[in-house]
Design a protein around this motif. Structure first.
Motif, PDB file in Angstrom:
ATOM      1  N   SER A 194     -23.612  14.833  16.919  1.00 43.80           N
ATOM      2  CA  SER A 194     -23.104  13.614  16.306  1.00 43.80           C
ATOM      3  C   SER A 194     -24.231  12.617  16.117  1.00 43.80           C
ATOM      4  O   SER A 194     -25.231  12.647  16.843  1.00 43.80           O
ATOM      5  CB  SER A 194     -22.019  12.987  17.188  1.00 43.80           C
ATOM      6  OG  SER A 194     -21.632  11.709  16.704  1.00 43.80           O
ATOM      7  N   ILE A 195     -24.038  11.696  15.182  1.00 40.83           N
ATOM      8  CA  ILE A 195     -24.980  10.586  15.058  1.00 40.83           C
ATOM      9  C   ILE A 195     -24.823   9.615  16.222  1.00 40.83           C
ATOM     10  O   ILE A 195     -25.658   8.731  16.422  1.00 40.83           O
ATOM     11  CB  ILE A 195     -24.809   9.821  13.730  1.00 40.83           C
ATOM     12  CG1 ILE A 195     -23.421   9.152  13.663  1.00 40.83           C
ATOM     13  CG2 ILE A 195     -25.062  10.727  12.538  1.00 40.83           C
ATOM     14  CD1 ILE A 195     -23.303   8.116  12.571  1.00 40.83           C
ATOM     15  N   ALA A 196     -23.756   9.784  17.032  1.00 45.61           N
ATOM     16  CA  ALA A 196     -23.512   8.897  18.171  1.00 45.61           C
ATOM     17  C   ALA A 196     -24.616   8.970  19.212  1.00 45.61           C
ATOM     18  O   ALA A 196     -24.741   8.084  20.050  1.00 45.61           O
ATOM     19  CB  ALA A 196     -22.168   9.227  18.820  1.00 45.61           C
ATOM     20  N   ALA A 208     -19.989   7.583  27.748  1.00 44.01           N
ATOM     21  CA  ALA A 208     -20.203   9.001  28.046  1.00 44.01           C
ATOM     22  C   ALA A 208     -20.350   9.821  26.772  1.00 44.01           C
ATOM     23  O   ALA A 208     -21.146  10.766  26.716  1.00 44.01           O
ATOM     24  CB  ALA A 208     -19.060   9.549  28.897  1.00 44.01           C
ATOM     25  N   TYR A 209     -19.589   9.470  25.741  1.00 45.14           N
ATOM     26  CA  TYR A 209     -19.665  10.223  24.494  1.00 45.14           C
ATOM     27  C   TYR A 209     -21.054  10.109  23.868  1.00 45.14           C
ATOM     28  O   TYR A 209     -21.682  11.116  23.540  1.00 45.14           O
ATOM     29  CB  TYR A 209     -18.606   9.739  23.506  1.00 45.14           C
ATOM     30  CG  TYR A 209     -18.613  10.515  22.203  1.00 45.14           C
ATOM     31  CD1 TYR A 209     -18.142  11.825  22.162  1.00 45.14           C
ATOM     32  CD2 TYR A 209     -19.104   9.947  21.027  1.00 45.14           C
ATOM     33  CE1 TYR A 209     -18.156  12.546  20.984  1.00 45.14           C
ATOM     34  CE2 TYR A 209     -19.127  10.667  19.844  1.00 45.14           C
ATOM     35  CZ  TYR A 209     -18.650  11.966  19.830  1.00 45.14           C
ATOM     36  OH  TYR A 209     -18.674  12.683  18.657  1.00 45.14           O
ATOM     37  N   SER A 210     -21.555   8.883  23.711  1.00 45.87           N
ATOM     38  CA  SER A 210     -22.862   8.722  23.076  1.00 45.87           C
ATOM     39  C   SER A 210     -23.970   9.315  23.948  1.00 45.87           C
ATOM     40  O   SER A 210     -24.920   9.913  23.436  1.00 45.87           O
ATOM     41  CB  SER A 210     -23.146   7.248  22.776  1.00 45.87           C
ATOM     42  OG  SER A 210     -23.108   6.456  23.946  1.00 45.87           O
ATOM     43  N   ALA A 211     -23.838   9.196  25.264  1.00 46.06           N
ATOM     44  CA  ALA A 211     -24.849   9.749  26.165  1.00 46.06           C
ATOM     45  C   ALA A 211     -24.889  11.273  26.099  1.00 46.06           C
ATOM     46  O   ALA A 211     -25.975  11.881  26.075  1.00 46.06           O
ATOM     47  CB  ALA A 211     -24.582   9.297  27.601  1.00 46.06           C
ATOM     48  N   THR A 212     -23.717  11.909  26.069  1.00 45.57           N
ATOM     49  CA  THR A 212     -23.700  13.373  26.014  1.00 45.57           C
ATOM     50  C   THR A 212     -24.176  13.895  24.668  1.00 45.57           C
ATOM     51  O   THR A 212     -24.776  14.977  24.590  1.00 45.57           O
ATOM     52  CB  THR A 212     -22.300  13.930  26.316  1.00 45.57           C
ATOM     53  OG1 THR A 212     -21.322  13.314  25.453  1.00 45.57           O
ATOM     54  CG2 THR A 212     -21.916  13.685  27.761  1.00 45.57           C
ATOM     55  N   LYS A 213     -23.931  13.137  23.605  1.00 44.48           N
ATOM     56  CA  LYS A 213     -24.424  13.567  22.293  1.00 44.48           C
ATOM     57  C   LYS A 213     -25.946  13.467  22.225  1.00 44.48           C
ATOM     58  O   LYS A 213     -26.610  14.310  21.620  1.00 44.48           O
ATOM     59  CB  LYS A 213     -23.761  12.752  21.182  1.00 44.48           C
ATOM     60  CG  LYS A 213     -22.281  13.065  21.008  1.00 44.48           C
ATOM     61  CD  LYS A 213     -22.078  14.549  20.741  1.00 44.48           C
ATOM     62  CE  LYS A 213     -20.627  14.959  20.734  1.00 44.48           C
ATOM     63  NZ  LYS A 213     -20.434  16.405  20.439  1.00 44.48           N
ATOM     64  N   ALA A 214     -26.510  12.434  22.845  1.00 41.77           N
ATOM     65  CA  ALA A 214     -27.967  12.333  22.920  1.00 41.77           C
ATOM     66  C   ALA A 214     -28.527  13.498  23.730  1.00 41.77           C
ATOM     67  O   ALA A 214     -29.569  14.083  23.383  1.00 41.77           O
ATOM     68  CB  ALA A 214     -28.368  10.998  23.542  1.00 41.77           C
ATOM     69  N   MET A 215     -27.849  13.855  24.828  1.00 40.03           N
ATOM     70  CA  MET A 215     -28.268  14.996  25.630  1.00 40.03           C
ATOM     71  C   MET A 215     -28.257  16.280  24.815  1.00 40.03           C
ATOM     72  O   MET A 215     -29.183  17.097  24.895  1.00 40.03           O
ATOM     73  CB  MET A 215     -27.345  15.134  26.852  1.00 40.03           C
ATOM     74  CG  MET A 215     -27.729  16.258  27.818  1.00 40.03           C
ATOM     75  SD  MET A 215     -27.210  17.919  27.324  1.00 40.03           S
ATOM     76  CE  MET A 215     -25.449  17.807  27.576  1.00 40.03           C
ATOM     77  N   GLN A 216     -27.209  16.465  24.019  1.00 36.39           N
ATOM     78  CA  GLN A 216     -27.120  17.666  23.194  1.00 36.39           C
ATOM     79  C   GLN A 216     -28.283  17.739  22.203  1.00 36.39           C
ATOM     80  O   GLN A 216     -28.876  18.815  22.014  1.00 36.39           O
ATOM     81  CB  GLN A 216     -25.786  17.687  22.452  1.00 36.39           C
ATOM     82  CG  GLN A 216     -24.583  17.892  23.357  1.00 36.39           C
ATOM     83  CD  GLN A 216     -23.261  17.848  22.600  1.00 36.39           C
ATOM     84  OE1 GLN A 216     -23.229  17.601  21.390  1.00 36.39           O
ATOM     85  NE2 GLN A 216     -22.166  18.072  23.302  1.00 36.39           N
ATOM     86  N   ASN A 217     -28.608  16.609  21.580  1.00 34.11           N
ATOM     87  CA  ASN A 217     -29.734  16.579  20.638  1.00 34.11           C
ATOM     88  C   ASN A 217     -31.027  17.009  21.318  1.00 34.11           C
ATOM     89  O   ASN A 217     -31.786  17.836  20.799  1.00 34.11           O
ATOM     90  CB  ASN A 217     -29.917  15.173  20.062  1.00 34.11           C
ATOM     91  CG  ASN A 217     -28.732  14.653  19.290  1.00 34.11           C
ATOM     92  OD1 ASN A 217     -28.542  13.445  19.183  1.00 34.11           O
ATOM     93  ND2 ASN A 217     -27.902  15.526  18.734  1.00 34.11           N
ATOM     94  N   ILE A 233     -15.161  16.595  23.096  1.00 33.34           N
ATOM     95  CA  ILE A 233     -14.172  15.529  23.164  1.00 33.34           C
ATOM     96  C   ILE A 233     -14.890  14.193  23.143  1.00 33.34           C
ATOM     97  O   ILE A 233     -16.085  14.112  23.408  1.00 33.34           O
ATOM     98  CB  ILE A 233     -13.290  15.624  24.425  1.00 33.34           C
ATOM     99  CG1 ILE A 233     -14.142  15.506  25.697  1.00 33.34           C
ATOM    100  CG2 ILE A 233     -12.490  16.917  24.425  1.00 33.34           C
ATOM    101  CD1 ILE A 233     -13.319  15.402  26.961  1.00 33.34           C
ATOM    102  N   GLY A 234     -14.153  13.150  22.803  1.00 36.54           N
ATOM    103  CA  GLY A 234     -14.731  11.816  22.798  1.00 36.54           C
ATOM    104  C   GLY A 234     -13.656  10.753  22.696  1.00 36.54           C
ATOM    105  O   GLY A 234     -12.724  10.894  21.902  1.00 36.54           O
ATOM    106  N   LYS A 235     -13.777   9.725  23.507  1.00 42.57           N
ATOM    107  CA  LYS A 235     -12.828   8.617  23.474  1.00 42.57           C
ATOM    108  C   LYS A 235     -13.572   7.307  23.682  1.00 42.57           C
ATOM    109  O   LYS A 235     -14.581   7.256  24.387  1.00 42.57           O
ATOM    110  CB  LYS A 235     -11.781   8.761  24.579  1.00 42.57           C
ATOM    111  CG  LYS A 235     -10.823   9.926  24.421  1.00 42.57           C
ATOM    112  CD  LYS A 235      -9.825   9.944  25.559  1.00 42.57           C
ATOM    113  CE  LYS A 235      -8.835  11.104  25.424  1.00 42.57           C
ATOM    114  NZ  LYS A 235      -7.866  11.127  26.554  1.00 42.57           N
TER     115      LYS A 235
END
Length: 236
Positions: free
Chosen positions: A127-129, A139-148, A80-82
């Motif tokens: 995501s590229i986010a 939170a969205y960009s931070a969690t995507k960095a964590m996933q990477n 999810i992301g907002k």
């Protein structure tokens, strides 16, 4: 027969990838919170309701693997992301729980299964986010960095342990899915079916990282080079 399980297949990218895998002769199991939408995919072998924020989700995945008769490919597209410029607590916590805890829970279970089996392929749609922190969606960009970084860490661990597990980190730009519903106009919007085809190519070639598409590859290359003192002053 090759067997794949997709988490987050009720719509968008996961839905389209499931259809392409079926066309390619795979035996496919799909899961999502909205199980009713999974029935429209086609001739899937298993369709289950799994909420990645549920503490029992990993056990449900393991049960689904057993019902499918095994798993060779695991694809994670849930998330999810907002935008949250006011930093509303509920949005930040929900995003972190789904994209952080849920991601680790499900990717971790797939990793443990493949470690026991001796081989497998884990594909995560991130995501590229995650390239840099985005003020409109912290939170969205931070969690995507964590996933990477998490995928990178597991890849290193698997190599150190001598495990034959492949990892593919899919990093799309803006995709026309329910995730982007709202009044904001997103540039360079891509269609899910096109993104799904790119993902299939990345899976077949066992790419480590795949930024979709070429415009976003160029964008992220330039994005990484923006100095921090400039980035923090940019208004998005």
């Amino acid at each position: 027969m090759k067997r794949a399980i997709i988490i987050g297949a009720s719509s968008g990218i996961g839905f389209e990838v499931a259809r392409l895998l079926l066309d390619d002769g795979w035996k496919v199991g799909v899961a999502a919170r909205r199980v009713d939408l999974l029935q429209t995919i086609g001739n899937v072998s298993e369709a289950e309701r799994i909420d990645v924020t549920d503490p029992n989700a990993a056990e449900q995945l393991r049960s689904m693997i057993s019902q499918l008769g095994g798993m060779d490919l695991f694809i994670y597209t849930a998330g999810i992301g907002k935008q949250n410029r006011e930093l509303t607590e509920g949005i930040e916590v929900q995003t972190t729980t789904t994209n952080g805890v849920g991601f680790v829970r499900m990717i971790g279970e797939a990793y443990r299964y493949f470690a026991e089996k001796g081989e497998g392929h884990i594909v995560a749609v991130t995501s590229i986010a995650g390239t840099k922190g985005l003020g409109p969606a912290p939170a969205y960009s931070a969690t995507k960095a964590m996933q990477n970084v998490y995928i990178q860490a597991l890849e290193q661990q698997a190599h150190a342990r001598g495990l034959n597990i492949y990892f593919t980190d899919i990093r799309p730009g803006f995709v026309d899915t329910a995730l982007l519903n709202g009044d904001f106009h997103y540039p360079m919007l891509m269609q899910p079916d096109m993104v799904a085809r790119k993902i299939m190519q990345a899976i077949k070639h066992k790419k480590h990282i795949c930024v979709i598409d070429w415009k976003y590859r160029l964008l992220t290359m330039l994005w990484r080079r923006i100095p921090r003192f400039i980035w923090r002053r940019m208004k998005l």
